[in-house]
Design a protein around this motif. Structure first.
Motif, PDB file in Angstrom:
ATOM      1  N   VAL A 119       0.620  -1.378   0.557  1.00  0.00           N
ATOM      2  CA  VAL A 119      -0.147  -0.351  -0.130  1.00  0.00           C
ATOM      3  C   VAL A 119       0.568   1.110   0.324  1.00  0.00           C
ATOM      4  CG1 VAL A 119      -1.456   1.051   1.266  1.00  0.00           C
ATOM      5  CG2 VAL A 119      -2.143  -1.085   0.635  1.00  0.00           C
ATOM      6  N   ALA A 120       2.132   1.374   0.582  1.00  0.00           N
ATOM      7  CA  ALA A 120       2.560   2.353   0.673  1.00  0.00           C
ATOM      8  C   ALA A 120       3.735   3.015  -0.593  1.00  0.00           C
ATOM      9  CB  ALA A 120       4.076   1.848   1.496  1.00  0.00           C
ATOM     10  N   ALA A 121       3.607   1.642  -1.484  1.00  0.00           N
ATOM     11  CA  ALA A 121       4.471   1.843  -2.498  1.00  0.00           C
ATOM     12  C   ALA A 121       3.200   2.000  -3.727  1.00  0.00           C
ATOM     13  CB  ALA A 121       4.801   0.370  -3.057  1.00  0.00           C
ATOM     14  N   LEU A 133      -6.327  -3.513   7.949  1.00  0.00           N
ATOM     15  CA  LEU A 133      -6.718  -2.729   7.347  1.00  0.00           C
ATOM     16  C   LEU A 133      -5.699  -1.363   8.702  1.00  0.00           C
ATOM     17  CD1 LEU A 133      -9.122  -0.073   6.296  1.00  0.00           C
ATOM     18  CD2 LEU A 133     -10.182  -0.542   8.540  1.00  0.00           C
ATOM     19  N   GLY A 134      -5.601  -1.840   9.703  1.00  0.00           N
ATOM     20  CA  GLY A 134      -4.326  -0.765  10.045  1.00  0.00           C
ATOM     21  C   GLY A 134      -3.078  -1.044   9.473  1.00  0.00           C
ATOM     22  N   LYS A 135      -2.615  -2.314   8.995  1.00  0.00           N
ATOM     23  CA  LYS A 135      -2.108  -1.578   7.752  1.00  0.00           C
ATOM     24  C   LYS A 135      -1.674  -1.603   7.159  1.00  0.00           C
ATOM     25  CE  LYS A 135      -0.096  -6.423  10.220  1.00  0.00           C
ATOM     26  NZ  LYS A 135       0.408  -8.035   9.224  1.00  0.00           N
ATOM     27  N   ALA A 136      -2.956  -0.923   6.352  1.00  0.00           N
ATOM     28  CA  ALA A 136      -3.298  -0.676   5.008  1.00  0.00           C
ATOM     29  C   ALA A 136      -3.293   1.255   5.292  1.00  0.00           C
ATOM     30  CB  ALA A 136      -4.502  -0.924   4.129  1.00  0.00           C
ATOM     31  N   LEU A 137      -3.738   1.240   6.774  1.00  0.00           N
ATOM     32  CA  LEU A 137      -3.644   2.521   6.501  1.00  0.00           C
ATOM     33  C   LEU A 137      -1.593   2.795   6.661  1.00  0.00           C
ATOM     34  CD1 LEU A 137      -5.378   5.017   6.908  1.00  0.00           C
ATOM     35  CD2 LEU A 137      -5.951   4.370   9.801  1.00  0.00           C
TER      36      LEU A 137
END
Lengths: 540, 296
Positions: free
Chosen positions: A265-267, A314-318
């Motif tokens: 998601v960061a990428a 979801l936390g990781k995605a955020l």
């Protein structure tokens, strides 16, 4: 956030001690003090032996840094020994091997080996990295025993020290700061703790914590020259297909430690923001890539420590989105400050670490609770996200957004963009010419000198212009010499073959052996009109 | 004119035209008194030892040498395939009597932010500076010009010349050769034969500037032969020399002319017409420079 609680509470909460911990983490039977204290002493002696490396011996400051580190560790051991005479408790040692540590070590070693194959200073640094490892292990042992805690011997310090060394080296004259950086990272890991999910955990990603602290100090004091951080960030792509290699290595991490959502998601966030910016302004945001190689490395190896990141999907995605936004914003902020932009991937990590509990709370709250639920096991879900990431990276690669040639690689592109008044284009042109001048392109130094003399793209600075003309001249670029004789009417000429070998490297290809016809053909592809004319005229 | 006659004329000329910036006119054989004051331990920093400029009057002179008639000449000294030597018209200019010394260069290094090779400052203070690149030499000239303009003790005549548009810089190779050989096309500054008592060559190291007296030299300049090679402000190009087109090929790698030979060279290399050339970034133990005051 809370500061480290008193020792008894901590002992009760931390893994590997007598109460409240998993049996697998329980320390091994305690050996007598004398039987374990030889370990930091041996590590210190190892460090002292490394001080005899020719590179250390050749530099007085470096040699003193080693001596100071050795002396500091010896004094600490002496004090510890004296304390132990008065206290019956012997230092404890437990062996704890964690998969996330040794897998990361393997990935980092592979990276160093591959990168160093194409950029030799990595191999040359091996002795100094080994010294930091010896120092780090001894430091952490003494810290644990000084605090009356057992030391858990494992691979833990290695990924921290490797991670520090992937992003920042102090030059030999300032190497004591490298030891200090390692010490601060380890102190941050062992002292800055909070309760999270029923256990005491370190708040900050240890390597990112110390890297950020030192980065802020270097930016504030304008002392980046004390480090080789800029070189480290810019030489990753000397290794061909670097993005693909990092992508593959990252898959191992993603599979084993479920960090896919964070990294991917960061990428995707950074790729997306880059595309948005380029669409808006007509020029790439990160000069010669959609996502800088060092940032791509950072989002695989720097901010994804499971202990300092959210637990839920979801936390990781955020967390990934916020890292992407943080890098993007840091780059803009550093640019505005006129500071080196390679710090962009480091600065936001500790801040993100601090808001992890808030992210966890937020994603469990009603407004952010997903209306639908995937009834997949965590492993299945991770594999699904990995499949999405593989498809995304494949698409970016197919579109030439990773290892391929990038429009920002072309210097004439930036010259035209500057003339057209594109956002930041003139600033980027100056930045690129500065970089090539530092690589000893006489042409680039002379162009920069002209800009400083004429004062059109930068504030006029006659002394700076003369220094740059001198550098161009010493690089045997004749207009640079003539401009020293008559600086008020600066002259220029087309880049020579030697300059083209530097200017056309894209992200690090070695063109020193390239035949001249191929070189000029490449220059023509990069938009150098004189090279196209030369080819059309039948010249080599 | 006999050798003695030349010497007497030179001495008279010196008294008349020398712009003694560092203190009295002085002879060619000894360092300037003003320079002594700077070189001494008690010299207050940042005192500047201004060069002792000698006027070289305008007019034609013979440049180059013909290997066909002079066996010691090199091929690159020949004027053209059809002509052994050429005649060049040079305007009046001034040339420093001595090569720039370590002490003088150290004053520059202390007073400016220019990065110099530490080896340049390591020699004895009264010896010619070496380990200087071509840009280093020009940076020194720029700094010296500023100092002359600023310093109240700098001679009014030089200040006036600078105010009239003259500049402190490196001499062109034509100016250098005229300063060394005069107008009569002699091989060495003192005459036609090599003399070990007139110049520091075939030796092991540099000597203090002005150690070798040269009463026969046309303008009383010291060390125009030997000691250290001297950078000039001319890019290396084949003869014939054209002062109006003393410009280099912009596409070619830079190479700049140096003149005079050095302590380590044979007699053949320290002749007045010998042309050396070096990469402008070269910093070597045998390359130094002297400054000129010119109107361009």
């Amino acid at each position: 956030m809370s500061r480290a609680p008193k020792a008894p509470e901590r002992k009760n909460a931390r893994p590997g001690t007598s109460k409240g911990s998993a049996p697998a983490d329980r320390p091994a039977p305690t050996p007598a003090a004398a039987r374990v204290l030889w370990m930091p002493l041996a590590l210190t002696m190892g460090l002292a032996l490394l001080a005899f490396l020719p590179r250390v011996q050749a530099n007085a400051s470096l040699s003193w840094s080693f001596r100071a580190a050795v002396a500091g560790l010896l004094v600490w051991q002496g004090v510890l020994l004296l304390r132990m005479r008065n206290a019956p408790a012997a230092p404890q040692l437990a062996v704890t091997l964690r998969a996330n540590h040794y897998v990361q070590v393997v990935v980092q070693l592979a990276l160093f080996a591959y990168w160093g194959w194409y950029w030799r200073p990595i191999y040359d640094q091996a002795g100094l990295i080994a010294a930091q490892l010896l120092f780090g292990y001894a430091f952490q042992m003494l810290l644990a025993w000084s605090r009356g805690e057992p030391y858990r011997l494992g691979f833990g310090p290695i990924p921290i020290i490797f991670s520090i060394n992937i992003f920042l080296w102090f030059r030999d004259d300032w190497f004591y700061l490298q030891f200090l950086m390692v010490a601060v990272g380890l102190l941050g890991k062992d002292l800055l703790l909070w309760h999270r999910e029923g256990r005491m955990r370190h708040i900050f990603n240890p390597s990112a914590f110390t890297l950020t602290l030192f980065s802020i100090a270097l930016i504030a004091t304008n002392a980046t020259d004390l480090t080789r951080g800029s070189e480290l960030a810019s030489t990753l792509t000397l290794a061909p297909n670097f993005y693909t290699l990092m992508f593959l290595a990252g898959l191992v991490h993603m599979y084993l430690f479920s960090i896919t959502l964070m990294s991917a998601v960061a990428a995707a966030t950074i790729f997306g923001l880059s595309a948005w910016y380029a669409g808006l302004t007509g020029v790439p945001y990160f000069i010669d890539s959609e996502i800088p190689a060092a940032v791509f490395l950072g989002l695989h190896l720097l901010f994804t420590d499971p202990a300092t990141s959210p637990r839920t999907a979801l936390g990781k995605a955020l967390f990934g989105v916020l890292y992407g936004l943080g890098v993007f914003a840091s780059y803009e902020w550093l640019n505005a400050l006129g500071a080196p932009t390679f710090y962009d991937k480091l600065l936001c990590v500790p801040l993100l670490n601090l808001i992890v509990p808030a992210i966890d709370r937020a994603v469990r709250s009603a407004p952010l609770r997903l209306p639908w639920q995937l009834h997949w096991s965590p492993m299945t879900a991770n594999l699904a996200w990995m499949a999405v990431w593989i498809a995304f990276f494949g698409a970016m690669t197919a579109a030439g957004k990773t290892d391929g040639r990038h429009v920002g690689d072309s210097l004439p592109f930036w010259e035209r963009a500057c003339e057209s008044g594109r956002r930041h284009a003139c600033q980027t042109l100056i930045q690129i010419e500065t970089s090539y001048c530092a690589d000893n392109s006489g042409w680039a130094c002379n162009e920069l000198g002209r800009h400083y003399m004429e004062g059109t793209l930068v504030a006029p600075d006659r002394e700076q212009a003369l220094t740059l003309f001198a550098r161009a001249c010493e690089g045997r670029f004749q207009p640079g010499c003539l401009n020293l004789l008559a600086p008020d009417t600066p002259q220029t000429a087309n880049p020579r073959a030697l300059d083209l070998r530097l200017l056309l490297r894209e992200r690090g290809l070695n063109l020193m052996e390239m035949a001249e016809p191929d070189l000029y053909a490449r220059a023509c592809e990069h938009g150098w009109a004189f090279a196209c004319e030369r080819r059309a005229g039948g010249l080599p | 004119m006999t050798r003695r006659g030349v010497a007497a004329a030179a001495a008279r000329y010196l008294l008349a035209s020398s712009l003694a910036l560092g203190g009295g006119a002085g002879g060619a054989g000894a360092p300037r008194p003003g320079m002594e004051a700077v070189l001494g331990a008690q010299a207050p920093s940042p005192a500047v030892a201004f060069p002792d400029f000698v006027e070289i009057p305008g007019g034609p002179f013979v440049m180059g040498a013909d290997p066909a008639t002079d066996p010691s000449a090199f091929d690159n000294e020949r004027w053209s395939p059809a002509q052994g030597t050429g005649t060049v018209e040079a305007s009046t200019f001034y040339l420093a009597r001595h090569e720039v010394t370590v002490a003088q260069f150290a004053a520059f290094a202390r007073a400016s932010s220019w990065r110099v090779d530490p080896q340049a400052l390591a020699g004895p203070p009264s010896h010619p500076v070496a380990f200087v690149s071509w840009p280093d030499a020009l940076a020194y000239c720029r700094w010296l010009e500023g100092e002359v303009r600023r310093a109240p003790e700098a001679p009014a005549r030089v200040k006036q010349l600078l105010a009239e548009g003259w500049r402190v810089t490196l001499p062109t190779e034509a100016e250098w050769e005229k300063g060394a050989r005069g107008t009569d096309g002699r091989r060495y500054p003192w005459g036609s034969e090599p003399r070990r008592d007139r110049a520091n060559y075939e030796n092991r190291g540099t000597a203090a500037v002005g150690t070798y007296p040269c009463p026969e030299c046309p303008y009383g300049l010291a060390d125009m032969s030997g000691n250290v090679w001297e950078w000039t402000g001319s890019p290396y190009q084949p003869y014939p020399y054209d002062a109006s087109d003393d410009r280099a090929n912009l596409e070619a790698d830079a190479l700049w002319v140096m003149r005079g030979g050095s302590f380590g060279d044979q007699a053949r290399q320290v002749r007045g017409s010998t042309r050396g050339a070096a990469d402008p970034g070269a910093r070597r133990a045998f390359i130094g420079f002297r400054v000129a005051l010119v109107k361009r």
